[in-house]
Design an enzyme around this catalytic site. Sequence first.
Site, mmCIF file in Angstrom:
data_model
loop_
_atom_site.group_PDB
_atom_site.id
_atom_site.type_symbol
_atom_site.label_atom_id
_atom_site.label_comp_id
_atom_site.label_asym_id
_atom_site.label_seq_id
_atom_site.Cartn_x
_atom_site.Cartn_y
_atom_site.Cartn_z
ATOM 1 N N SER A 199 55.214 55.700 40.116
ATOM 2 C CA SER A 199 53.848 55.261 40.419
ATOM 3 C C SER A 199 52.858 56.392 40.230
ATOM 4 C CB SER A 199 53.773 54.734 41.846
ATOM 5 O OG SER A 199 54.348 55.661 42.722
ATOM 6 N N GLU B 58 52.301 47.266 34.993
ATOM 7 C CA GLU B 58 51.462 48.197 34.224
ATOM 8 C C GLU B 58 52.344 48.818 33.138
ATOM 9 O OE1 GLU B 58 48.169 50.152 37.083
ATOM 10 O OE2 GLU B 58 50.203 50.632 37.689
ATOM 11 N N ASN C 31 47.046 52.150 41.434
ATOM 12 C CA ASN C 31 46.978 53.165 42.491
ATOM 13 C C ASN C 31 45.690 53.973 42.440
ATOM 14 O OD1 ASN C 31 49.229 52.508 43.954
ATOM 15 N ND2 ASN C 31 50.596 53.756 42.706
HETATM 16 N N1 CAA Z 1 61.628 39.571 47.924
HETATM 17 C C1 CAA Z 1 61.545 38.378 47.318
HETATM 18 N N2 CAA Z 1 60.661 37.408 47.684
HETATM 19 C C2 CAA Z 1 59.863 37.661 48.731
HETATM 20 C C3 CAA Z 1 59.889 38.890 49.426
HETATM 21 C C4 CAA Z 1 60.822 39.865 48.986
HETATM 22 N N3 CAA Z 1 60.914 41.074 49.574
HETATM 23 N N4 CAA Z 1 58.966 38.852 50.417
HETATM 24 C C5 CAA Z 1 58.370 37.648 50.341
HETATM 25 N N5 CAA Z 1 58.917 36.928 49.326
HETATM 26 C C6 CAA Z 1 58.516 35.588 48.897
HETATM 27 C C7 CAA Z 1 58.791 34.555 49.964
HETATM 28 O O1 CAA Z 1 60.104 34.074 49.871
HETATM 29 C C8 CAA Z 1 57.749 33.491 49.647
HETATM 30 O O2 CAA Z 1 58.172 32.700 48.544
HETATM 31 P P1 CAA Z 1 57.736 31.135 48.395
HETATM 32 O O3 CAA Z 1 56.247 31.133 48.327
HETATM 33 O O4 CAA Z 1 58.391 30.706 47.134
HETATM 34 O O5 CAA Z 1 58.280 30.483 49.630
HETATM 35 C C9 CAA Z 1 56.548 34.293 49.143
HETATM 36 O O6 CAA Z 1 57.087 35.574 48.728
HETATM 37 C C10 CAA Z 1 55.528 34.490 50.229
HETATM 38 O O7 CAA Z 1 56.181 35.123 51.331
HETATM 39 P P2 CAA Z 1 55.890 34.803 52.871
HETATM 40 O O8 CAA Z 1 55.402 33.401 53.005
HETATM 41 O O9 CAA Z 1 57.073 35.231 53.673
HETATM 42 O O10 CAA Z 1 54.780 35.843 53.302
HETATM 43 P P3 CAA Z 1 53.361 36.138 52.672
HETATM 44 O O11 CAA Z 1 52.685 34.908 52.219
HETATM 45 O O12 CAA Z 1 52.718 37.059 53.637
HETATM 46 O O13 CAA Z 1 53.711 36.973 51.357
HETATM 47 C C11 CAA Z 1 53.835 39.068 50.323
HETATM 48 C C12 CAA Z 1 54.397 38.176 51.401
HETATM 49 C C13 CAA Z 1 54.122 38.457 48.941
HETATM 50 C C14 CAA Z 1 54.550 40.402 50.434
HETATM 51 C C15 CAA Z 1 52.269 39.180 50.526
HETATM 52 O O14 CAA Z 1 51.994 39.536 51.841
HETATM 53 C C16 CAA Z 1 51.624 40.175 49.599
HETATM 54 O O15 CAA Z 1 51.348 39.883 48.448
HETATM 55 N N6 CAA Z 1 51.329 41.386 50.129
HETATM 56 C C17 CAA Z 1 50.755 42.474 49.352
HETATM 57 C C18 CAA Z 1 51.860 43.166 48.595
HETATM 58 C C19 CAA Z 1 51.347 44.265 47.722
HETATM 59 O O16 CAA Z 1 50.159 44.616 47.697
HETATM 60 N N7 CAA Z 1 52.272 44.873 46.992
HETATM 61 C C20 CAA Z 1 51.963 45.987 46.133
HETATM 62 C C21 CAA Z 1 52.205 47.250 46.888
HETATM 63 S S1 CAA Z 1 51.795 48.658 45.926
HETATM 64 C C22 CAA Z 1 53.170 48.943 45.008
HETATM 65 O O17 CAA Z 1 54.173 48.296 45.091
HETATM 66 C C23 CAA Z 1 53.123 50.014 43.995
HETATM 67 C C24 CAA Z 1 52.942 51.393 44.378
HETATM 68 O O18 CAA Z 1 52.981 52.197 43.456
HETATM 69 C C25 CAA Z 1 52.708 51.870 45.724
#
Ligand code: CAA
Length: 293
Positions: free
Chosen positions: A119, A152, A190
């Site tokens: 990242s 990306e 980021n």
């Molecule tokens: N693995 C697989 N599937 C997952 C999961 C995981 N760890 N966590 C959640 N899911 C799935 C669920 O099964 C659910 O699927 P369906 O819609 O098909 O039922 C869906 O995602 C939504 O999950 P939830 O209903 O449990 O919860 P939510 O609506 O709060 O979603 C989330 C969870 C997708 C994590 C959401 O909160 C989200 O998008 N959060 C932001 C995440 C984000 O910003 N990520 C980027 C971080 S930065 C990065 O990664 C890069 C870096 O360089 C730092």
Amino acid sequence: MAIQKVGLVGCGLMGSGIAQVAAQSGFDVVVREVSPELVDKGLKGIEKNLARLVEKGTLTGEQRDQARARLRGTTRLEDLADRDLIVEAIIEQLPAKIELYGALDKLCGPATIFASNTSSISITEMAAATKRPGRFVGLHFFNPVPVMKLVEVIRTIATEESVFEEMVAFGQRLGKTTVRTSDRTGFIVNRLLVPYLLDAIRALEEGVGSIVDIDNSMKLGCGYPMGPLTLLDFVGLDTTYYIANIMFDEFKERRFAPPALLKRMVLAGWNGRKAGRGFYDYADPQNPKPMKF
Ligand code: CAA
């Protein structure tokens, strides 16, 4: 050359997610971890995720079995020698990555493309440790990989045009939306996300709002799926601290400087959800409680 055989180095949170998505998308995948226990842990995590998709009706049992059959685990780097593409998702430490790429460069044929999921570490610096800088890119996925739709695709000044286009096509074959970017620390996401997260910590430090109020503000006022302090716990405070330091070193701008509270929390081991404690206490993971500072 169309990519068919994919190698993953690292089967942690990101590596296992990428391996899962690649296997579901029809690629032959070999994942390498450093010990049999870690191979097993990574593959079990993927199996659990695939089973959940079957339960939800997103995958059929047959599709799950086919995806699983395309996945193999190993501890031997040599087992990646025949891969068309190797995606690296190991620890974010330059010396470890340079050592790995040096070894892979000797093992793999000249056509194999190397892609790092880093990242923040310079893709150019890693590519320079190999004799194939033209066939080296960044492929940056997001957590949780099976859910987040973005990849990306990062080119350096040395990346060959055809390799870059092939990696854009690879991202799309995984069912992701790709964005094209260049090797500037933090890339697009980021570059924008890290100052926002650090500002949320500064707002907390300055008493602008409580943990819950800062999170609710961005969640309910702006429609973000998670508030910034919840997202920090999700990404990992240690990871964010590490990325912020690299970005600060690169740009020398205050907006990338890690706030003192972040440093103190990392020193104390309060690294977020995975540590059981960060801005929230996860003793009851379904019902996190905001910490008191
Ligand atoms: N693995 C697989 N599937 C997952 C999961 C995981 N760890 N966590 C959640 N899911 C799935 C669920 O099964 C659910 O699927 P369906 O819609 O098909 O039922 C869906 O995602 C939504 O999950 P939830 O209903 O449990 O919860 P939510 O609506 O709060 O979603 C989330 C969870 C997708 C994590 C959401 O909160 C989200 O998008 N959060 C932001 C995440 C984000 O910003 N990520 C980027 C971080 S930065 C990065 O990664 C890069 C870096 O360089 C730092």
